[in-house]
Design a protein around this motif. Sequence first.
Motif, short mmCIF file in Angstrom:
data_model
loop_
_atom_site.label_atom_id
_atom_site.label_comp_id
_atom_site.label_asym_id
_atom_site.label_seq_id
_atom_site.Cartn_x
_atom_site.Cartn_y
_atom_site.Cartn_z
N ILE A 140 0.84 -1.20 0.00
CA ILE A 140 0.00 0.00 0.00
C ILE A 140 0.87 1.25 0.00
CG2 ILE A 140 -1.73 1.31 1.30
CD1 ILE A 140 -2.76 -1.46 2.31
N ILE A 141 1.98 1.21 0.73
CA ILE A 141 2.93 2.34 0.72
C ILE A 141 3.45 2.55 -0.69
CG2 ILE A 141 5.21 3.10 1.53
CD1 ILE A 141 4.54 1.65 4.20
N ASP A 142 3.78 1.46 -1.39
CA ASP A 142 4.25 1.56 -2.77
C ASP A 142 3.19 2.23 -3.66
OD1 ASP A 142 6.58 0.26 -2.01
OD2 ASP A 142 5.94 -1.69 -2.80
N GLU A 143 1.93 1.82 -3.49
CA GLU A 143 0.83 2.41 -4.26
C GLU A 143 0.71 3.90 -3.96
OE1 GLU A 143 -2.89 0.35 -3.71
OE2 GLU A 143 -1.89 -1.61 -3.88
N ALA A 144 0.79 4.25 -2.69
CA ALA A 144 0.67 5.66 -2.31
C ALA A 144 1.81 6.48 -2.91
CB ALA A 144 0.68 5.80 -0.78
N GLN A 145 3.00 5.94 -2.91
CA GLN A 145 4.13 6.67 -3.48
C GLN A 145 3.94 6.87 -4.98
OE1 GLN A 145 8.01 4.90 -2.95
NE2 GLN A 145 9.01 6.86 -3.34
N GLN A 146 3.44 5.85 -5.65
CA GLN A 146 3.20 5.97 -7.09
C GLN A 146 2.12 7.01 -7.40
OE1 GLN A 146 4.92 4.53 -9.60
NE2 GLN A 146 6.26 3.74 -8.01
N ALA A 147 1.15 7.16 -6.50
CA ALA A 147 0.05 8.10 -6.71
C ALA A 147 0.37 9.51 -6.23
CB ALA A 147 -1.20 7.59 -5.99
N ALA A 148 1.49 9.69 -5.55
CA ALA A 148 1.84 10.99 -4.98
C ALA A 148 2.13 12.01 -6.09
CB ALA A 148 3.06 10.86 -4.08
N ASN A 149 1.76 13.25 -5.80
CA ASN A 149 2.06 14.37 -6.70
C ASN A 149 3.43 14.92 -6.31
OD1 ASN A 149 2.27 16.74 -8.10
ND2 ASN A 149 0.27 17.54 -7.48
N PRO A 150 4.43 14.78 -7.19
CA PRO A 150 5.77 15.23 -6.84
C PRO A 150 5.88 16.75 -6.68
CG PRO A 150 5.69 14.54 -9.13
CD PRO A 150 4.36 14.21 -8.52
N HIS A 151 4.84 17.47 -7.05
CA HIS A 151 4.86 18.93 -6.96
C HIS A 151 4.16 19.45 -5.71
CE1 HIS A 151 6.52 18.87 -10.94
NE2 HIS A 151 5.49 18.18 -11.37
#
Length: 87
Positions: free
Chosen positions: A33-44
């Motif tokens: 789930i942490i991996d999923e959250a990181q992938q969905a994060a807005n880098p900006h």
Amino acid sequence: MVAVLSAPAYAVTDQERSALQRLNTELEAITKIIDEAQQAANPHDRKLVDYQRLRADLQKIQQGIVDAANTMRREPRSLPPIEGDYH
């Protein structure tokens, strides 16, 4: 009269070991789930979650659980602190 507790009094029971193994399995699912959250994060975003630190803390917790489940006797030991601050 002095009572002396022998080492087996501190042994992990099969039921406890099973529960710790289930807990470790749940933490592995949380890692996904942490991996999923990181992938969905807005880098900006102004505030980013420190996923690397979060994963490191989770790994420390998992290692402690594995150690406890595999230990025949419990003895006091010093554990590394977890960060707890992920932004």
